[in-house]
Design a protein around this motif. Sequence first.
Motif, PDB file in Angstrom:
ATOM      1  N   GLN A   1      10.650  -0.292  -0.821  1.00 58.15           N
ATOM      2  CA  GLN A   1       9.924  -1.563  -0.807  1.00 58.15           C
ATOM      3  C   GLN A   1      10.903  -2.742  -0.803  1.00 58.15           C
ATOM      4  OE1 GLN A   1       9.125   0.972  -2.907  1.00 58.15           O
ATOM      5  NE2 GLN A   1       6.925   1.295  -2.859  1.00 58.15           N
TER       6      GLN A   1
ATOM      7  N   PHE B   1       0.782  -1.233   0.000  1.00 53.48           N
ATOM      8  CA  PHE B   1       0.000   0.000   0.000  1.00 53.48           C
ATOM      9  C   PHE B   1       0.815   1.286   0.000  1.00 53.48           C
ATOM     10  CE2 PHE B   1      -2.719  -3.205   2.153  1.00 53.48           C
ATOM     11  CZ  PHE B   1      -3.662  -3.319   1.145  1.00 53.48           C
ATOM     12  N   TYR B   2       2.134   1.187   0.054  1.00 53.12           N
ATOM     13  CA  TYR B   2       2.958   2.400   0.068  1.00 53.12           C
ATOM     14  C   TYR B   2       2.869   3.108  -1.274  1.00 53.12           C
ATOM     15  CZ  TYR B   2       6.997   5.469   0.257  1.00 53.12           C
ATOM     16  OH  TYR B   2       7.819   6.562   0.216  1.00 53.12           O
ATOM     17  N   ASN B   3       2.547   4.380  -1.224  1.00 53.48           N
ATOM     18  CA  ASN B   3       2.407   5.179  -2.436  1.00 53.48           C
ATOM     19  C   ASN B   3       3.086   6.528  -2.214  1.00 53.48           C
ATOM     20  OD1 ASN B   3       1.648   5.671  -5.027  1.00 53.48           O
ATOM     21  ND2 ASN B   3      -0.469   6.233  -4.522  1.00 53.48           N
ATOM     22  N   HIS B   4       4.317   6.492  -1.716  1.00 48.83           N
ATOM     23  CA  HIS B   4       5.141   7.669  -1.456  1.00 48.83           C
ATOM     24  C   HIS B   4       4.522   8.620  -0.437  1.00 48.83           C
ATOM     25  CE1 HIS B   4       7.797   6.346  -4.586  1.00 48.83           C
ATOM     26  NE2 HIS B   4       6.772   6.227  -5.409  1.00 48.83           N
ATOM     27  N   GLN B   5       3.834   8.055   0.565  1.00 48.23           N
ATOM     28  CA  GLN B   5       3.301   8.870   1.647  1.00 48.23           C
ATOM     29  C   GLN B   5       4.207   8.686   2.865  1.00 48.23           C
ATOM     30  OE1 GLN B   5       0.835   6.140   0.896  1.00 48.23           O
ATOM     31  NE2 GLN B   5      -0.890   7.193  -0.030  1.00 48.23           N
TER      32      GLN B   5
END
Length: 157
Positions: A110, A40-44
């Motif tokens: 990641q 779920f990591y999306n550069h947040q």
Amino acid sequence: MVNSLTIPVIGNIIDRHHNKSILLLGQIVSIISLLSFILFYNHQYQMIFILMILLTVVDVTVKTIVSSNLKWITGDHLERVVSLRQLIQSSALLVSPIVGGILISILTIQHVAIINIITELLALIFIFLLAFKEGVLKVRDKTFGAILKQVCVIFIK
């Protein structure tokens, strides 16, 4: 800050429950957290902070359990293990930032999380091989909430 706030609560939980079960649960939480991060990591940056908090809480728990069980884990080799542990911890303080910087510069975050998952899985395997003392509740008439309230009052004073 997480360490000083969680140690009284974690210490109480460790005293109440079987230490191996807590370690296994902590490793599973770490692995699930890292897998969720990868998916779920999306550069947040918020996700990085949440992951860091979860991993720190598990790390504090693991360190506390290992420290309280060192006599059972090491047997007759306590002095040797303590000195080796000190050497490894000191070396890790020096080497970790260098290795982390190199890994982040050549890999994505990641990929670093995948490496962390592998090490967490290895730790999970080794936990099965260790001997731990049983969790013993010394005061059975108090609920966890009452003990937590008492610890917080002492901690605030």
